[in-house]
Design a protein around this motif. Structure first.
Motif, short mmCIF file in Angstrom:
data_model
loop_
_atom_site.label_atom_id
_atom_site.label_comp_id
_atom_site.label_asym_id
_atom_site.label_seq_id
_atom_site.Cartn_x
_atom_site.Cartn_y
_atom_site.Cartn_z
N HIS A 195 3.36 -2.45 6.80
CA HIS A 195 2.38 -1.59 6.59
C HIS A 195 2.18 -0.28 7.41
CE1 HIS A 195 -0.38 -4.20 3.89
NE2 HIS A 195 0.61 -5.03 4.17
N VAL A 196 1.36 0.37 7.58
CA VAL A 196 0.81 1.29 8.41
C VAL A 196 -0.64 1.03 8.72
CG1 VAL A 196 0.59 3.58 9.13
CG2 VAL A 196 2.38 3.03 7.71
N GLU A 201 2.46 -3.72 11.10
CA GLU A 201 1.51 -2.38 10.88
C GLU A 201 1.76 -1.55 12.14
OE1 GLU A 201 -1.32 -1.92 9.11
OE2 GLU A 201 -1.75 -3.97 8.25
N HIS A 223 0.95 -1.14 -0.04
CA HIS A 223 0.01 0.06 -0.09
C HIS A 223 0.88 1.27 0.13
CE1 HIS A 223 -2.97 -2.80 2.06
NE2 HIS A 223 -3.46 -2.65 1.04
N ARG A 235 -3.09 3.85 -2.15
CA ARG A 235 -3.37 2.54 -1.85
C ARG A 235 -3.18 1.51 -2.96
NH1 ARG A 235 -5.05 0.43 2.77
NH2 ARG A 235 -6.33 -1.22 2.74
N GLU A 259 1.61 3.75 2.57
CA GLU A 259 2.10 3.24 3.96
C GLU A 259 3.58 3.02 3.77
OE1 GLU A 259 -0.38 -0.01 4.96
OE2 GLU A 259 -2.35 1.08 4.44
ZN LIG Z 1 -1.65 -1.37 4.29
#
Ligand SMILES: [Zn+2]
Length: 613
Positions: free
Chosen positions: A230-231, A319, A128, A191, A131
């Motif tokens: 990710h975030v 994350e 994504h 994204r 992120e």
């Molecule tokens: Zn993500």
């Protein structure tokens, strides 16, 4: 203290970061201090060439993709004995997909790594693209590793395959508010891909050219662990990162033990460095309502963490928390990459052995019940969760209850946690395998090959022993990743059918049996049937005009007294049937030779007997 000019932005960023962060993370502080300490009186040009835009801006900004391309080459030029910069694909908009292969073992290609029995670690950023912590953290960690500033000895014991940005085209859709609930960088990517695919829904169906390139990379390197950076989205709280690993709840039972050990060791390492990690994804059962609790679970294989367990390999979802500022998040991601590499260095050889044993066990799944999907049960426990004081009050904007978090008031929530994860959908593996008819051999075969699933083309007609028929089949109303998914209820039934030459035989007796069942079992959450790839088989294609059906009905009633009795009984007992003229006519049409016997028949069949070679 007088600072050299280039580092004013770093200091400004640091103070800005402190203001934004309710509790400054020791990791962010250490990272910023190390950037400052690394500033020589007269900065060497080579060091400058290897620093990211992120570092030079004090982690306020992130670079564009041309920086990734330049750094990839520059790292190889600086450390030619330890780094290979390669293209592993091309995006739909024509950009090269870059991967850095890094090791001090001398093994810089898959054959050499496998021959030497070296564990391969895949680390990917920007699936994504908004992120993007993983890209900047990864380059920083790499430079420290290669220059000997961190992780001494780690690169001797493994091969790191680093993809700084997976969603490259998305990364170049650059803007300030692409992540409205995320603190920094100033601008970031988008994204989904240029074609609108969310790559972290695409691991099984592999629609996106980017995913196809990634699966080829995975198939070539066969990493012991794949780390997906990710975030989060979602609520405000104080935990700064979530680390999930599979197998932990799912997949091969012995790998789960090692998977939990891997996860717990990385979490312990991060905690030592001042982080406050969680072992589950922090999204609430009811959106926006912390009191509803959190349900742990296993991602379905369309996600990276659900996918790698199907290959009997570790998948880790990282994350960082979106409300931490960018300097803090990059620091945590950097620490995570190094923590993972320490685990791979320490346990990678054991994991290789365990995973190959799991492959052998997976080849023995014929006739066994295999779990295709998991779900947390209603059993809950209460855990301490590091949140903030919050209120839920009616909003005159939305007209509904809205949660407001007060980041100045830390509070411990007694959180309901649903982490009793149980099988939700299971299927018994066929005794031999699956048969894909010739008309689908090209499309299904290409996908199986991409996943590294073994199959062979049958030169002669082949009898099947089982067919799956749907009793109900409803296409979902809303398009999902460009697909019209199908909700079908049905079952495998003994049925003698024969497929013509050119069909594929996909044996269960292979290492990737879980993966092939995930694609071919209709009830699997990311099966090809579920993604709508066989919707034609569930559409009625031929009809009988009502006035013809009426004649057919009268003929059948006159010829068959038992049928007449059954019809009369149905009219008496089933009011809905009695009130539905089409259903009444179909009662007879279905008993006529004109009826399409393939309607709602899943084209892929099963066989309990291995076809002759
Ligand atoms: Zn993500």
């Amino acid at each position: 203290m007088k600072l050299p000019d280039p580092f004013f932005p770093v200091m400004i960023a640091f103070f800005a970061a402190r203001r934004l962060m309710p509790s400054p993370s020791p990791s962010a502080l250490a990272l910023l201090l190390s950037v400052l300490a690394a500033a020589p009186a007269g900065a060497a040009p080579s060091a400058d060439a290897l620093a990211t835009v992120a570092e030079r801006s004090g982690f306020q900004r992130t670079g564009r993709y041309e920086e990734v391309q330049a750094l990839c080459d520059a790292f190889q030029a600086r450390w030619p004995d330890a780094v290979r910069c390669q293209d592993f694909g091309r995006t739909p908009q024509g950009r090269p997909m870059k991967v850095l292969v890094v090791s001090r073992s001398g093994a810089l290609d898959p054959q050499a790594a496998h021959a030497a029995g070296l564990p391969v670690l895949l680390v990917q950023g920007g699936i994504h693209a908004g992120e993007i912590d993983g890209k900047d953290a990864g380059f920083l960690a790499l430079r420290e590793l290669l220059s000997g500033k961190a992780g001494k000895g780690l690169l001797e014991k493994q091969v790191l395959v680093f993809v700084p940005v997976f969603n490259v085209d998305g990364h170049e859709r650059f803007g300030a508010w692409n992540r409205p609930n995320q603190r920094g960088p100033e601008q970031m990517g988008w994204r989904v891909t240029a074609q609108g695919y969310n790559l972290n829904r695409d691991y099984m169906k592999a629609d996106a050219p980017e995913m196809q390139a990634m699966l080829r990379l995975v198939q070539a390197w066969d990493p012991v662990a794949a780390i997906d950076l990710h975030v989060t989205d979602g609520a405000k709280f104080r935990h700064d990162v979530a680390i999930q690993v599979e197998p932990a709840y799912a997949g091969d039972a012995e790998l789960r033990v090692a998977g939990r050990g891997f996860r717990d060791a990385v979490i312990a390492d991060l905690r030592k460095r001042g982080s406050d990690p969680l072992p589950y994804y922090p999204s609430f059962v009811v959106n926006d309502d912390p009191a509803s609790g959190i349900a742990d679970g296993v991602s379905t294989p369309r996600f990276s963490t659900g996918y790698f367990l199907q290959r009997n390999r570790f998948g880790m979802l990282v994350e960082t928390h979106s409300w931490r500022d960018y300097p803090t998040r990059v620091a945590i991601t950097h620490d995570t990459v190094l923590a993972v590499m320490r685990q791979v260095a320490a346990h990678g050889s054991d994991w290789l052995r365990l995973q190959h044993a799991a492959d052998a066990r997976a080849a023995q799944l014929a006739g066994q019940a295999v779990t295709l999907e998991y779900k947390a049960s209603a059993v809950e426990r209460i855990v301490d969760f590091h949140g903030y004081h919050y209120t839920r009050t009616p909003s005159d904007v939305s007209g509904t209850l809205m949660t407001r978090y007060d980041e100045s008031q830390p509070e411990t929530w007694h959180m309901r946690l649903f982490d009793d994860v149980q099988p939700k959908v299971t299927a018994v593996a066929p005794l031999a395998g699956y048969l894909v008819p010739a008309e689908y051999a090209a499309s299904v075969g290409a996908l199986l090959a991409l996943h590294g699933v073994e199959f062979r083309v049958l030169p002669a007609a082949q009898a099947a022993t089982g067919a799956w028929r749907a009793d109900e089949a409803t296409p979902e109303g809303k398009s999902n990743e460009g697909h019209q998914r199908l909700k079908a209820k049905g079952s495998w039934r003994p049925e003698a059918r024969t497929l013509g030459a050119g069909a594929l035989y996909v044996p269960v007796a292979q290492a990737k049996s879980r993966l092939l069942m995930g694609l071919l079992e209709p009830d699997a959450p990311d099966s090809l049937l579920g993604w709508g790839e066989f919707n034609n088989a569930f559409e009625q294609k031929e009809y009988m005009e009502p006035y013809v059906a009426e004649e057919v009905a009268r003929e059948q009633l006159a010829r068959d007294p038992a049928l007449a009795k059954e019809f009369a009984e149905r009219l008496r007992s089933d009011a809905a049937f009695a009130a539905d003229p089409q259903a009444r006519l179909d009662f007879f049409y279905r008993r006529h030779s004109a009826w399409d016997e393939r309607y709602r028949l899943y084209p892929v069949l099963r066989t309990d007997v291995e076809p002759p070679r």
